[in-house]
Scaffold this active site. Structure first.
Site, PDB file in Angstrom:
ATOM      1  N   GLU A 147      29.611  62.661 -49.116  1.00 54.43           N
ATOM      2  CA  GLU A 147      29.626  62.421 -47.637  1.00 54.43           C
ATOM      3  C   GLU A 147      29.587  60.936 -47.398  1.00 54.43           C
ATOM      4  O   GLU A 147      30.285  60.589 -46.402  1.00 54.43           O
ATOM      5  CB  GLU A 147      28.258  62.893 -46.964  1.00 54.43           C
ATOM      6  CG  GLU A 147      28.089  64.502 -46.933  1.00 54.43           C
ATOM      7  CD  GLU A 147      29.002  65.277 -46.185  1.00 54.43           C
ATOM      8  OE1 GLU A 147      30.303  65.207 -46.695  1.00 54.43           O
ATOM      9  OE2 GLU A 147      28.817  65.786 -45.233  1.00 54.43           O
ATOM     10  N   THR A 201      35.255  61.216 -39.140  1.00 50.49           N
ATOM     11  CA  THR A 201      33.919  61.141 -38.727  1.00 50.49           C
ATOM     12  C   THR A 201      33.411  59.512 -38.516  1.00 50.49           C
ATOM     13  O   THR A 201      32.612  59.174 -37.897  1.00 50.49           O
ATOM     14  CB  THR A 201      33.172  61.577 -39.723  1.00 50.49           C
ATOM     15  OG1 THR A 201      33.374  63.116 -40.037  1.00 50.49           O
ATOM     16  CG2 THR A 201      31.548  61.584 -39.627  1.00 50.49           C
TER      17      THR A 201
HETATM   18  N1  HSE Z   1      26.128  64.106 -38.360  1.00 52.62           N
HETATM   19  C1  HSE Z   1      27.522  63.584 -38.932  1.00 52.62           C
HETATM   20  C2  HSE Z   1      28.279  62.892 -37.575  1.00 52.62           C
HETATM   21  C3  HSE Z   1      28.518  65.007 -39.075  1.00 52.62           C
HETATM   22  O1  HSE Z   1      28.471  63.445 -36.593  1.00 52.62           O
HETATM   23  O2  HSE Z   1      28.766  61.740 -37.961  1.00 52.62           O
HETATM   24  C4  HSE Z   1      29.591  64.702 -39.714  1.00 52.62           C
HETATM   25  O3  HSE Z   1      30.028  65.815 -40.652  1.00 52.62           O
END
Ligand code: HSE
Length: 305
Positions: free
Chosen positions: A128, A180
Protein backbone atom coordinates in the site's frame (compact mmCIF):
# COMPACT_ATOMS: atom_id res chain seq x y z
CA UNK A 1 3.09 -28.50 -1.04
CA UNK A 2 4.87 -26.45 -3.71
CA UNK A 3 2.17 -24.06 -4.85
CA UNK A 4 -0.94 -22.43 -3.45
CA UNK A 5 -3.70 -20.66 -5.39
CA UNK A 6 -5.97 -18.02 -3.93
CA UNK A 7 -8.77 -15.65 -4.81
CA UNK A 8 -8.09 -12.23 -3.36
CA UNK A 9 -11.19 -10.04 -3.09
CA UNK A 10 -11.93 -6.43 -3.84
CA UNK A 11 -12.57 -4.32 -0.76
CA UNK A 12 -14.34 -1.07 0.03
CA UNK A 13 -12.41 1.24 2.35
CA UNK A 14 -13.16 4.68 3.83
CA UNK A 15 -16.71 3.52 4.60
CA UNK A 16 -18.29 7.01 4.51
CA UNK A 17 -17.31 8.48 7.92
CA UNK A 18 -14.56 5.85 8.39
CA UNK A 19 -11.74 7.44 6.39
CA UNK A 20 -8.53 5.37 6.56
CA UNK A 21 -10.01 2.98 9.13
CA UNK A 22 -13.30 1.24 8.23
CA UNK A 23 -13.51 -1.26 5.35
CA UNK A 24 -15.27 -4.40 4.16
CA UNK A 25 -14.63 -7.32 1.81
CA UNK A 26 -16.66 -8.02 -1.32
CA UNK A 27 -17.41 -11.42 -2.76
CA UNK A 28 -16.54 -10.19 -6.25
CA UNK A 29 -14.60 -9.08 -8.19
CA UNK A 30 -11.40 -10.87 -7.09
CA UNK A 31 -7.88 -11.45 -8.38
CA UNK A 32 -6.52 -14.95 -8.96
CA UNK A 33 -3.00 -15.73 -7.81
CA UNK A 34 -0.72 -18.74 -7.56
CA UNK A 35 2.43 -18.66 -5.42
CA UNK A 36 5.26 -21.22 -5.67
CA UNK A 37 8.40 -21.74 -3.63
CA UNK A 38 11.63 -21.34 -5.62
CA UNK A 39 15.21 -22.04 -4.61
CA UNK A 40 16.60 -18.61 -5.48
CA UNK A 41 16.18 -16.09 -2.67
CA UNK A 42 14.15 -13.68 -4.77
CA UNK A 43 10.64 -12.81 -5.88
CA UNK A 44 9.62 -13.50 -9.48
CA UNK A 45 6.44 -12.08 -10.90
CA UNK A 46 4.45 -13.37 -13.87
CA UNK A 47 1.52 -11.20 -14.93
CA UNK A 48 -1.30 -13.06 -16.73
CA UNK A 49 -3.45 -10.05 -17.55
CA UNK A 50 -3.33 -6.99 -19.77
CA UNK A 51 -2.77 -4.28 -17.16
CA UNK A 52 0.96 -3.98 -17.88
CA UNK A 53 1.92 -3.88 -14.21
CA UNK A 54 5.64 -4.05 -13.41
CA UNK A 55 7.35 -7.44 -13.12
CA UNK A 56 10.25 -5.89 -11.19
CA UNK A 57 9.37 -7.05 -7.64
CA UNK A 58 10.61 -3.77 -6.14
CA UNK A 59 8.02 -1.89 -8.25
CA UNK A 60 5.13 -4.33 -7.88
CA UNK A 61 2.95 -4.18 -4.75
CA UNK A 62 2.76 -7.99 -4.50
CA UNK A 63 6.56 -8.19 -4.84
CA UNK A 64 7.13 -5.59 -2.13
CA UNK A 65 4.69 -7.31 0.25
CA UNK A 66 6.32 -10.71 -0.35
CA UNK A 67 9.74 -9.21 0.23
CA UNK A 68 8.52 -7.82 3.59
CA UNK A 69 7.38 -11.34 4.54
CA UNK A 70 10.70 -12.85 3.41
CA UNK A 71 12.69 -10.29 5.41
CA UNK A 72 10.65 -10.98 8.55
CA UNK A 73 11.06 -14.75 8.14
CA UNK A 74 14.80 -14.66 7.23
CA UNK A 75 14.08 -17.09 4.40
CA UNK A 76 16.67 -19.06 2.47
CA UNK A 77 14.39 -19.46 -0.55
CA UNK A 78 12.15 -17.25 -2.65
CA UNK A 79 8.73 -17.21 -4.31
CA UNK A 80 7.33 -17.06 -7.81
CA UNK A 81 3.94 -15.47 -8.14
CA UNK A 82 1.54 -15.68 -11.06
CA UNK A 83 -1.12 -12.97 -11.04
CA UNK A 84 -4.34 -12.70 -13.03
CA UNK A 85 -5.92 -9.43 -12.02
CA UNK A 86 -9.64 -8.85 -12.51
CA UNK A 87 -9.72 -5.77 -10.26
CA UNK A 88 -8.59 -2.86 -12.36
CA UNK A 89 -5.73 -0.82 -10.85
CA UNK A 90 -6.82 2.65 -9.74
CA UNK A 91 -10.46 1.61 -9.39
CA UNK A 92 -10.92 2.45 -5.69
CA UNK A 93 -11.93 -1.08 -4.72
CA UNK A 94 -8.63 -2.23 -3.29
CA UNK A 95 -6.81 -3.47 -6.39
CA UNK A 96 -3.37 -3.00 -4.85
CA UNK A 97 -4.29 -4.58 -1.54
CA UNK A 98 -5.82 -7.58 -3.34
CA UNK A 99 -2.42 -8.16 -5.00
CA UNK A 100 -0.40 -7.61 -1.80
CA UNK A 101 -2.71 -9.63 0.46
CA UNK A 102 -3.19 -12.53 -1.97
CA UNK A 103 0.59 -12.86 -2.32
CA UNK A 104 1.36 -12.95 1.39
CA UNK A 105 -1.59 -15.18 2.36
CA UNK A 106 -0.63 -17.76 -0.30
CA UNK A 107 3.07 -17.62 0.64
CA UNK A 108 2.17 -18.00 4.31
CA UNK A 109 0.24 -21.20 3.57
CA UNK A 110 3.38 -22.56 1.84
CA UNK A 111 5.24 -21.78 5.08
CA UNK A 112 2.77 -23.72 7.21
CA UNK A 113 0.87 -20.58 8.31
CA UNK A 114 3.85 -19.29 10.25
CA UNK A 115 2.57 -15.70 10.39
CA UNK A 116 -0.63 -14.34 11.98
CA UNK A 117 -3.28 -12.41 10.06
CA UNK A 118 -2.10 -9.24 11.78
CA UNK A 119 1.46 -9.82 10.57
CA UNK A 120 0.19 -10.50 7.04
CA UNK A 121 -1.67 -7.17 7.02
CA UNK A 122 1.54 -5.51 8.13
CA UNK A 123 3.45 -7.06 5.19
CA UNK A 124 0.66 -6.07 2.78
CA UNK A 125 0.93 -2.48 3.98
CA UNK A 126 4.37 -2.32 2.36
CA UNK A 127 2.49 -2.74 -0.94
CA UNK A 128 0.00 0.00 0.00
CA UNK A 129 2.93 2.30 0.77
CA UNK A 130 4.35 1.67 -2.70
CA UNK A 131 0.99 2.24 -4.39
CA UNK A 132 -0.14 5.35 -2.56
CA UNK A 133 2.71 6.75 -0.49
CA UNK A 134 0.86 6.04 2.75
CA UNK A 135 0.83 3.09 5.17
CA UNK A 136 -2.91 2.59 5.50
CA UNK A 137 -4.56 -0.78 6.19
CA UNK A 138 -8.25 -0.09 5.60
CA UNK A 139 -8.25 -2.25 2.43
CA UNK A 140 -5.66 -4.81 3.51
CA UNK A 141 -7.41 -5.58 6.83
CA UNK A 142 -10.78 -6.64 5.34
CA UNK A 143 -8.96 -8.32 2.43
CA UNK A 144 -7.27 -10.67 4.91
CA UNK A 145 -9.85 -10.90 7.73
CA UNK A 146 -13.04 -10.66 5.62
CA UNK A 147 -16.25 -8.92 6.72
CA UNK A 148 -16.02 -5.42 8.23
CA UNK A 149 -12.83 -4.35 9.97
CA UNK A 150 -11.77 -1.21 11.79
CA UNK A 151 -8.10 -0.29 11.88
CA UNK A 152 -7.83 1.32 15.32
CA UNK A 153 -4.13 2.03 14.89
CA UNK A 154 -1.53 1.51 12.18
CA UNK A 155 1.50 1.75 14.45
CA UNK A 156 1.26 -0.48 16.32
CA UNK A 157 -1.18 -2.27 14.06
CA UNK A 158 -4.47 -2.93 15.85
CA UNK A 159 -7.41 -4.37 13.90
CA UNK A 160 -10.94 -4.80 15.23
CA UNK A 161 -13.31 -7.25 13.50
CA UNK A 162 -16.85 -5.87 13.49
CA UNK A 163 -20.00 -7.94 13.57
CA UNK A 164 -22.45 -7.05 10.80
CA UNK A 165 -25.98 -7.99 9.75
CA UNK A 166 -27.18 -9.11 6.29
CA UNK A 167 -25.94 -6.47 3.84
CA UNK A 168 -25.44 -6.25 0.09
CA UNK A 169 -23.16 -3.80 -1.67
CA UNK A 170 -23.75 -2.25 -5.07
CA UNK A 171 -20.54 -0.81 -6.48
CA UNK A 172 -20.21 1.29 -9.63
CA UNK A 173 -16.79 1.62 -11.20
CA UNK A 174 -16.62 4.46 -13.74
CA UNK A 175 -13.76 3.77 -16.15
CA UNK A 176 -11.64 6.75 -15.18
CA UNK A 177 -8.52 6.53 -13.04
CA UNK A 178 -7.95 8.43 -9.81
CA UNK A 179 -4.56 7.99 -8.19
CA UNK A 180 -4.81 7.51 -4.43
CA UNK A 181 -1.76 9.72 -3.92
CA UNK A 182 -3.53 12.56 -5.78
CA UNK A 183 -6.82 11.99 -3.97
CA UNK A 184 -4.90 12.23 -0.69
CA UNK A 185 -3.14 15.41 -1.75
CA UNK A 186 -6.44 17.34 -2.04
CA UNK A 187 -7.62 16.51 1.49
CA UNK A 188 -7.81 19.35 4.01
CA UNK A 189 -4.88 19.48 6.42
CA UNK A 190 -7.01 21.07 9.16
CA UNK A 191 -10.58 20.22 10.05
CA UNK A 192 -13.05 22.34 12.05
CA UNK A 193 -13.60 20.77 15.47
CA UNK A 194 -17.40 20.71 14.99
CA UNK A 195 -16.99 18.63 11.79
CA UNK A 196 -14.54 16.29 13.50
CA UNK A 197 -16.95 15.77 16.41
CA UNK A 198 -19.81 15.00 14.02
CA UNK A 199 -17.64 12.55 12.05
CA UNK A 200 -16.39 10.55 15.01
CA UNK A 201 -19.93 10.51 16.43
CA UNK A 202 -21.13 9.10 13.11
CA UNK A 203 -18.37 6.50 12.99
CA UNK A 204 -19.03 5.33 16.55
CA UNK A 205 -22.75 5.08 15.78
CA UNK A 206 -22.10 3.27 12.47
CA UNK A 207 -20.00 0.62 14.22
CA UNK A 208 -22.69 0.22 16.90
CA UNK A 209 -25.38 -0.02 14.18
CA UNK A 210 -23.43 -2.70 12.29
CA UNK A 211 -22.89 -4.73 15.44
CA UNK A 212 -26.51 -4.54 16.58
CA UNK A 213 -28.06 -4.74 13.09
CA UNK A 214 -29.85 -1.39 13.51
CA UNK A 215 -30.38 -0.38 9.85
CA UNK A 216 -32.04 2.96 10.70
CA UNK A 217 -29.10 4.05 12.83
CA UNK A 218 -26.79 2.87 10.04
CA UNK A 219 -28.61 5.18 7.60
CA UNK A 220 -28.40 8.17 9.96
CA UNK A 221 -24.69 7.53 10.61
CA UNK A 222 -23.48 7.23 7.02
CA UNK A 223 -22.61 10.90 6.67
CA UNK A 224 -19.11 12.31 6.11
CA UNK A 225 -18.36 16.01 6.55
CA UNK A 226 -14.63 15.83 5.92
CA UNK A 227 -13.39 13.62 3.06
CA UNK A 228 -16.40 13.22 0.77
CA UNK A 229 -16.89 17.00 0.29
CA UNK A 230 -13.22 17.32 -0.71
CA UNK A 231 -13.08 14.33 -3.04
CA UNK A 232 -16.48 14.12 -4.68
CA UNK A 233 -15.61 16.67 -7.37
CA UNK A 234 -13.15 14.07 -8.74
CA UNK A 235 -16.10 11.78 -9.57
CA UNK A 236 -18.50 12.93 -12.29
CA UNK A 237 -22.18 12.66 -11.27
CA UNK A 238 -21.39 11.73 -7.66
CA UNK A 239 -24.39 13.56 -6.15
CA UNK A 240 -26.79 12.37 -8.86
CA UNK A 241 -25.77 8.74 -8.31
CA UNK A 242 -25.97 8.99 -4.54
CA UNK A 243 -29.40 10.64 -4.55
CA UNK A 244 -30.79 8.14 -7.07
CA UNK A 245 -29.52 5.21 -4.98
CA UNK A 246 -30.99 6.55 -1.75
CA UNK A 247 -34.32 7.06 -3.55
CA UNK A 248 -34.10 3.41 -4.72
CA UNK A 249 -33.89 2.23 -1.10
CA UNK A 250 -30.15 2.08 -0.31
CA UNK A 251 -29.24 2.51 3.36
CA UNK A 252 -26.32 4.78 2.50
CA UNK A 253 -22.94 4.86 0.83
CA UNK A 254 -20.32 7.08 -0.71
CA UNK A 255 -16.91 7.01 -2.36
CA UNK A 256 -15.20 3.61 -2.31
CA UNK A 257 -11.60 4.07 -1.23
CA UNK A 258 -10.17 7.07 -3.02
CA UNK A 259 -12.58 6.63 -5.95
CA UNK A 260 -13.67 6.68 -8.71
CA UNK A 261 -15.82 3.74 -7.55
CA UNK A 262 -18.90 4.53 -5.45
CA UNK A 263 -20.69 2.04 -3.23
CA UNK A 264 -24.11 1.73 -1.65
CA UNK A 265 -25.25 -0.70 1.04
CA UNK A 266 -28.68 -2.33 1.00
CA UNK A 267 -30.54 -4.64 3.32
CA UNK A 268 -31.58 -7.19 0.66
CA UNK A 269 -30.28 -8.40 -2.67
CA UNK A 270 -33.52 -7.19 -4.27
CA UNK A 271 -32.87 -3.62 -3.11
CA UNK A 272 -29.21 -3.89 -4.14
CA UNK A 273 -30.41 -4.82 -7.66
CA UNK A 274 -32.83 -1.83 -7.68
CA UNK A 275 -29.87 0.35 -6.64
CA UNK A 276 -27.90 -1.10 -9.56
CA UNK A 277 -30.65 0.04 -11.93
CA UNK A 278 -30.63 3.50 -10.33
CA UNK A 279 -26.85 3.73 -10.72
CA UNK A 280 -27.08 2.55 -14.31
CA UNK A 281 -29.72 5.15 -15.19
CA UNK A 282 -27.87 7.97 -13.43
CA UNK A 283 -24.52 7.11 -15.04
CA UNK A 284 -25.75 6.36 -18.54
CA UNK A 285 -25.95 10.10 -19.21
CA UNK A 286 -22.33 10.71 -18.20
CA UNK A 287 -20.66 9.52 -21.41
CA UNK A 288 -18.24 7.50 -19.24
CA UNK A 289 -18.08 3.68 -19.46
CA UNK A 290 -18.76 1.87 -16.20
CA UNK A 291 -19.14 -1.55 -14.54
CA UNK A 292 -21.54 -2.29 -11.71
CA UNK A 293 -21.13 -5.14 -9.21
CA UNK A 294 -23.72 -6.42 -6.77
CA UNK A 295 -22.04 -8.45 -4.05
CA UNK A 296 -22.75 -9.65 -0.57
CA UNK A 297 -20.25 -8.63 2.09
CA UNK A 298 -17.90 -11.60 2.16
CA UNK A 299 -17.28 -12.95 5.66
CA UNK A 300 -13.91 -14.36 4.54
CA UNK A 301 -10.98 -12.49 3.01
CA UNK A 302 -8.44 -14.12 0.70
CA UNK A 303 -9.65 -17.68 0.07
CA UNK A 304 -7.81 -20.77 -1.07
CA UNK A 305 -8.87 -22.58 -4.24
N1 HSE B 1 -7.92 5.15 2.87
C1 HSE B 1 -7.22 5.21 1.64
C2 HSE B 1 -7.43 6.59 1.00
C3 HSE B 1 -7.74 4.14 0.75
O1 HSE B 1 -8.57 7.01 0.85
O2 HSE B 1 -6.48 7.27 0.67
C4 HSE B 1 -7.16 4.13 -0.60
O3 HSE B 1 -7.26 2.87 -1.17
Amino acid sequence: MHEVSVRSPATVSNVVCGFDCLGFALEEPFDEMTVRKIEAREVRIINRDDYGLPTDPAKNVAGVALQALMDAGHMDHGFEIEITKHIKPGSGIGSSSASSCGAVVAANRLLGDRFSKLELVDFAMAGEMLASGSRHADNAAPCIYGGFTLVRSVDPLDIVEIKFPALFATVIHPQIEIKTSEARAILPKDVPLTDAVQNWSNLGALVAALSSGDYDLMARSMVDLIVEPARKSLIPKFDEVKNACLAAGAIGGGISGSGPSMFMLSRTQETAEAVKTAMHNAYSQSGIEFNIYVSRIHPEGVRFV
